[in-house]
Design a protein around this motif. Structure first.
Motif, mmCIF file in Angstrom:
data_model
loop_
_atom_site.group_PDB
_atom_site.id
_atom_site.type_symbol
_atom_site.label_atom_id
_atom_site.label_comp_id
_atom_site.label_asym_id
_atom_site.label_seq_id
_atom_site.Cartn_x
_atom_site.Cartn_y
_atom_site.Cartn_z
ATOM 1 N N ASN A 295 63.378 68.128 43.238
ATOM 2 C CA ASN A 295 63.574 66.681 43.265
ATOM 3 C C ASN A 295 62.270 65.986 42.918
ATOM 4 O O ASN A 295 61.244 66.261 43.527
ATOM 5 C CB ASN A 295 63.977 66.226 44.674
ATOM 6 N N ILE A 297 60.009 63.022 43.326
ATOM 7 C CA ILE A 297 59.949 61.951 44.330
ATOM 8 C C ILE A 297 58.813 60.965 44.069
ATOM 9 O O ILE A 297 58.373 60.265 44.987
ATOM 10 C CB ILE A 297 59.872 62.527 45.770
ATOM 11 N N LEU A 300 59.115 57.550 45.546
ATOM 12 C CA LEU A 300 59.016 57.382 46.996
ATOM 13 C C LEU A 300 57.592 57.500 47.520
ATOM 14 O O LEU A 300 57.294 57.015 48.600
ATOM 15 C CB LEU A 300 59.881 58.440 47.705
ATOM 16 N N TRP A 375 62.193 60.903 51.872
ATOM 17 C CA TRP A 375 62.014 62.109 51.036
ATOM 18 C C TRP A 375 63.129 63.095 51.336
ATOM 19 O O TRP A 375 63.737 63.664 50.439
ATOM 20 C CB TRP A 375 60.701 62.849 51.299
ATOM 21 N N GLN A 377 65.944 62.546 52.646
ATOM 22 C CA GLN A 377 67.250 62.044 52.212
ATOM 23 C C GLN A 377 67.442 62.363 50.730
ATOM 24 O O GLN A 377 68.480 62.867 50.316
ATOM 25 C CB GLN A 377 67.298 60.539 52.446
ATOM 26 N N GLN A 378 66.403 62.091 49.923
ATOM 27 C CA GLN A 378 66.518 62.339 48.481
ATOM 28 C C GLN A 378 66.736 63.822 48.175
ATOM 29 O O GLN A 378 67.381 64.180 47.214
ATOM 30 C CB GLN A 378 65.261 61.827 47.754
ATOM 31 N N CYS A 379 66.194 64.677 49.028
ATOM 32 C CA CYS A 379 66.329 66.120 48.809
ATOM 33 C C CYS A 379 67.569 66.702 49.484
ATOM 34 O O CYS A 379 67.814 67.906 49.404
ATOM 35 C CB CYS A 379 65.107 66.856 49.329
#
Ligand code: ASP
Length: 584
Positions: A295, A297, A300, A375, A377-379
């Protein structure tokens, strides 16, 4: 007649029969009044027994035998007192009445056992003895089985097995050619094929619309671990096909092998574009037995005052399941691993999503728990997971993250040898820029067709052109690759031009192919599988050497026949080679 049965054949149903067996002495045990010999052949091991009642001369002869002697015996099948359920012949033994020594053997330089005490070099030097060992034999037999299964599938799908020559002219596929001097044409050389590429295309022009060959190929590459200068391909070509036809035919092919050899049924293969594979896995041959996707990031983490992230072209994160409990020591070990020169990163940042819902990271000074939560959440993390982050230049960081992903998977036992996750990777770039020569090279080979819709880009932005090419990937290994070919003279000429060939060079090297395209060349395409690697993977290993009867070592040498080796000056003269061979 040397044998009525093999050493793997006899069981309780043969009790009372007289049999004759031949094989090698695996082991001799003298136990007081009893002498037991394990007799081995390709099919198994049978226990021979000599007891008190055995004729004196026979007993003496038996006791003189050494390991690996070749003998032939006659005897009666008896029920064994101590049965061995692990052996197919474990219910019986042979009471020997006659013993012939067919040949003696020196004591082998290493033990011919499941686990040998011999080092790699020694076993390569005496490969014919190593081949007697059960694990090696199993691999060689598996290779046979895979070859037969491949043939059976292709034959039933109307493919014709056609041989193409080994003494050819070079086909540029990215490696150097092995060359063979021609005695009758002094100063001229054949090349050994890197693959039968141009020949199989010519067969399509000839109308043999489905071709295959299990064929040796030769590439004079700088040897990396587990590369062989000669290797085997299952080489295939089809006419009147588009990419979708090839994918569907060879998906069935791979499924049939997995079914036949491993008894596993796999779902339809996912298809990823090269761009997707690079984005999600950092790798064009992703191991998809497990997720752990990459991912990006940047959005972020950047502009937050943390220099390492702020300065980085790319910040990549993976979420490793159930590893939030990793200790400082474990995290340091991973950090040291990414700092190894082979990976070359400066450091590693981590963030734990603890079971209690709290967050803890190596950069708590810069990022609040709320920020870290984003982070995760995105992953797609859940409580208990650990995020690992690498930052730096795009290409290097992505590659490093791809390695780290595999490393973590290995650590966590996610790369299971008995699980098979094949996929297709399509839409490779047609060309790759070569810094050294300052020009484009074909990523697959120069006969690969560009995607029609990208054709115009050849003039404006050649690096962006996608190829009508595909790879088949199994468990992180490329097991095959191919493409839809160019079948039009003008397009092929254009391609050579893009690759920096002058029209004269193109004509001299590939005139025969371009000429053929002018005599009714059908649309065609194909694929070749790396047979050695495929067999190794089906054997649950990544070492192809173990699946080749007479392989070369990592320096390209055959230690058994001691080759390559100098040839004498007479031979050189005859070949018209005025080379003073350096004799080491
Ligand atoms: N000749 C290619 C190779 O050896 C395979 C193909 O394009 O069919 O990789």
């Amino acid at each position: 007649m040397y044998r009525s049965h093999t050493c793997g054949q006899l069981n309780a149903s043969f009790i009372g029969q007289e049999v004759r067996l031949s094989g090698w002495v695996q082991k001799i045990r003298n136990l007081g009044g009893m002498t037991f010999i394990d007799l081995r052949d390709r099919y198994g091991i049978t226990q021979l027994a000599f007891n008190d009642g055995t004729d004196e001369a026979l007993l003496l002869k038996a006791r003189k035998l050494g390991r690996e002697y070749v003998i032939s015996i006659i005897g009666e099948v008896l029920e064994r007192e101590n049965k061995n359920p692990k052996m197919s012949t474990g219910e019986i033994e042979i009471k020997v009445t006659k013993l012939d020594i067919l040949n003696a053997s020196l004591t082998p330089p290493f033990t011919i056992e499941e686990e040998s005490d011999g080092g790699e070099e020694l076993r390569m030097k005496y490969r014919y003895l190593d081949l007697r060992r059960e694990p090696v034999k199993k691999n060689i037999m598996l290779r046979h089985k895979v070859a037969q299964a491949a043939r059976a599938f292709l034959n039933s799908a109307d493919f014709l097995e056609i041989e193409t020559p080994y003494l050819i002219k070079s086909t540029p596929e990215g490696a150097r050619d092995f060359v063979v001097p021609s005695r009758m044409n002094e100063g001229q050389f054949y090349a050994l094929p890197q693959s039968p590429q141009t020949f199989k295309q010519l067969l399509m022009v000839s109308g043999y619309d489905r071709y295959y060959q299990i064929v040796r190929c030769f590439r004079d590459e700088d040897l990396r671990a587990d590369r062989q200068p000669e290797f085997t391909q299952i080489d295939c070509e089809m006419a009147f096909v588009e990419q979708a036809d090839i994918l569907s035919t060879f998906e069935k092919f791979v499924k049939s092998l997995l079914k036949e050899i491993k008894g596993v049924e796999v779902e339809n293969f996912p298809v990823l574009t090269y761009a997707e594979a690079m984005e999600q896995y950092g790798n064009d041959k992703p191991d998809i037995r497990f997720e752990m996707k990459l991912n990006q990031i940047n959005n972020l983490v950047q502009n937050n005052g943390f220099q390492v992230f702020d300065d980085a072209e790319t910040v990549l994160a993976i979420s490793v399941e159930n590893c939030a409990s990793y200790t400082r020591k474990q995290l340091d070990a991973i950090t040291n691993w990414v700092k190894r020169p082979q990976i070359g990163m400066n450091g590693l940042i981590w963030s734990k999503y603890n079971e209690d819902g709290s967050f803890k990271s190596s950069v708590d000074k810069f990022y609040t728990e709320e920020e870290q939560a984003l982070w995760h959440q995105q992953c797609g993390s859940k409580p208990g997971d650990l995020i690992l982050v690498l930052a730096g230049a795009e290409t290097k960081t992505r590659k490093a993250m791809s390695e780290l992903r595999l490393y973590m998977a290995e650590e966590l036992g996610l790369r299971k040898a008995d699980e098979y996750a094949p996929l297709w990777v399509v839409d490779f770039p047609l060309l790759e820029w070569d810094e050294e020569s300052g020009r484009f090279h074909a990523m697959h080979h120069p006969f690969t067709s560009p995607k029609l819709e990208d054709f115009a880009l050849l003039d404006t932005d050649p690096g962006k052109v996608r190829a009508n090419a595909y790879d088949i990937v199994l468990n992180g290994n490329e097991i095959g690759g191919g493409s839809i070919r160019i079948h039009d003279r003008a397009v092929q000429s254009r391609m050579f031009e893009v690759l920096g060939f002058s029209p004269e060079e193109a004509k001299a090297q590939f005139g025969f192919l371009m000429d053929a395209f002018e005599y009714g060349a059908p649309p065609h395409g194909g694929i070749a599988f790396g047979f050695d690697r495929l067999v190794a993977l089906l054997g649950g290993s990544e070492t192809i050497r173990d699946f080749i009867a007479f392989p070369k070592n990592n320096s390209g040498r055959d230690l058994m026949i001691n080759s390559p080796s100098p040839i004498d000056s007479e031979q050189l003269k005859e070949l018209g080679i005025a080379l003073e061979q350096k004799v080491k």
